[in-house]
Design a protein around this motif. Structure first.
Motif, PDB file in Angstrom:
ATOM      1  N   VAL A 213     -25.057 -96.548 -85.467  1.00 49.29           N
ATOM      2  CA  VAL A 213     -26.248 -97.475 -84.692  1.00 49.29           C
ATOM      3  C   VAL A 213     -27.174 -96.316 -83.887  1.00 49.29           C
TER       4      VAL A 213
ATOM      5  N   ALA B 288     -23.076-106.721 -80.693  1.00 53.25           N
ATOM      6  CA  ALA B 288     -22.628-107.482 -81.859  1.00 53.25           C
ATOM      7  C   ALA B 288     -21.827-106.843 -82.429  1.00 53.25           C
ATOM      8  N   VAL B 289     -21.533-106.077 -81.850  1.00 54.49           N
ATOM      9  CA  VAL B 289     -20.382-104.563 -82.389  1.00 54.49           C
ATOM     10  C   VAL B 289     -19.553-105.277 -81.567  1.00 54.49           C
TER      11      VAL B 289
ATOM     12  N   GLY C  79     -18.582-107.492 -86.755  1.00 51.29           N
ATOM     13  CA  GLY C  79     -20.033-106.679 -86.079  1.00 51.29           C
ATOM     14  C   GLY C  79     -20.026-105.786 -87.133  1.00 51.29           C
TER      15      GLY C  79
ATOM     16  N   GLY D 156     -27.397-104.128 -91.188  1.00 50.78           N
ATOM     17  CA  GLY D 156     -28.237-103.248 -90.325  1.00 50.78           C
ATOM     18  C   GLY D 156     -28.528-101.701 -90.680  1.00 50.78           C
ATOM     19  N   LYS D 157     -28.053-101.448 -92.017  1.00 50.27           N
ATOM     20  CA  LYS D 157     -28.435 -99.866 -92.355  1.00 50.27           C
ATOM     21  C   LYS D 157     -29.458-100.483 -93.043  1.00 50.27           C
TER      22      LYS D 157
ATOM     23  N   TRP E 188     -27.276-104.706 -82.012  1.00 53.53           N
ATOM     24  CA  TRP E 188     -26.438-105.188 -82.786  1.00 53.53           C
ATOM     25  C   TRP E 188     -25.380-104.006 -81.690  1.00 53.53           C
ATOM     26  N   THR E 189     -25.516-103.620 -80.632  1.00 55.22           N
ATOM     27  CA  THR E 189     -23.839-102.496 -80.159  1.00 55.22           C
ATOM     28  C   THR E 189     -23.791-103.609 -79.840  1.00 55.22           C
TER      29      THR E 189
ATOM     30  N   TYR F 211     -23.167-105.034 -89.749  1.00 54.26           N
ATOM     31  CA  TYR F 211     -23.690-103.947 -89.387  1.00 54.26           C
ATOM     32  C   TYR F 211     -23.874-103.190 -90.677  1.00 54.26           C
TER      33      TYR F 211
ATOM     34  N   SER G 151     -32.850-103.322 -81.482  1.00 58.99           N
ATOM     35  CA  SER G 151     -32.593-103.508 -82.214  1.00 58.99           C
ATOM     36  C   SER G 151     -30.898-103.076 -82.208  1.00 58.99           C
ATOM     37  N   LYS G 152     -30.659-101.415 -81.569  1.00 65.97           N
ATOM     38  CA  LYS G 152     -29.538-100.569 -81.111  1.00 65.97           C
ATOM     39  C   LYS G 152     -28.900-101.371 -79.998  1.00 65.97           C
TER      40      LYS G 152
END
Length: 70
Positions: free
Chosen positions: A27, A44-45, A52, A60-61, A41-42, A56, A37-38
């Motif tokens: 990420v 969420a994980v 999460g 996410g990718k 996502w962090t 991703y 967004s980073k």
């Protein structure tokens, strides 16, 4: 027998922890993603440790395959 299940549980937990760390590194090394967004996502994980990282990888990718050059 109980020892084997304990060992298996430990190995799965360590593997999942390494997988989660690898996703977080991915990420933050993504140069195309914005800082917002980073951060999302962090979070969420970290807050959804099972869903999460998998989410991703699926959502996410985006566009990573297009960036590969031979």
């Amino acid at each position: 027998m109980l020892f084997i299940f304990g060992l298996l549980k430990t190995l799965i937990s360590v593997a999942w922890l390494l997988f989660t760390i690898a996703v977080l590194v991915t990420v933050w090394r993504d140069k195309t993603a914005t800082t917002g967004s980073k951060v999302l996502w962090t979070l969420a994980v970290l807050f959804f440790p099972i869903v999460g990282p998998i989410a991703y990888l699926f959502f996410g990718k985006k566009g990573q395959i297009d960036q590969v050059t031979v």
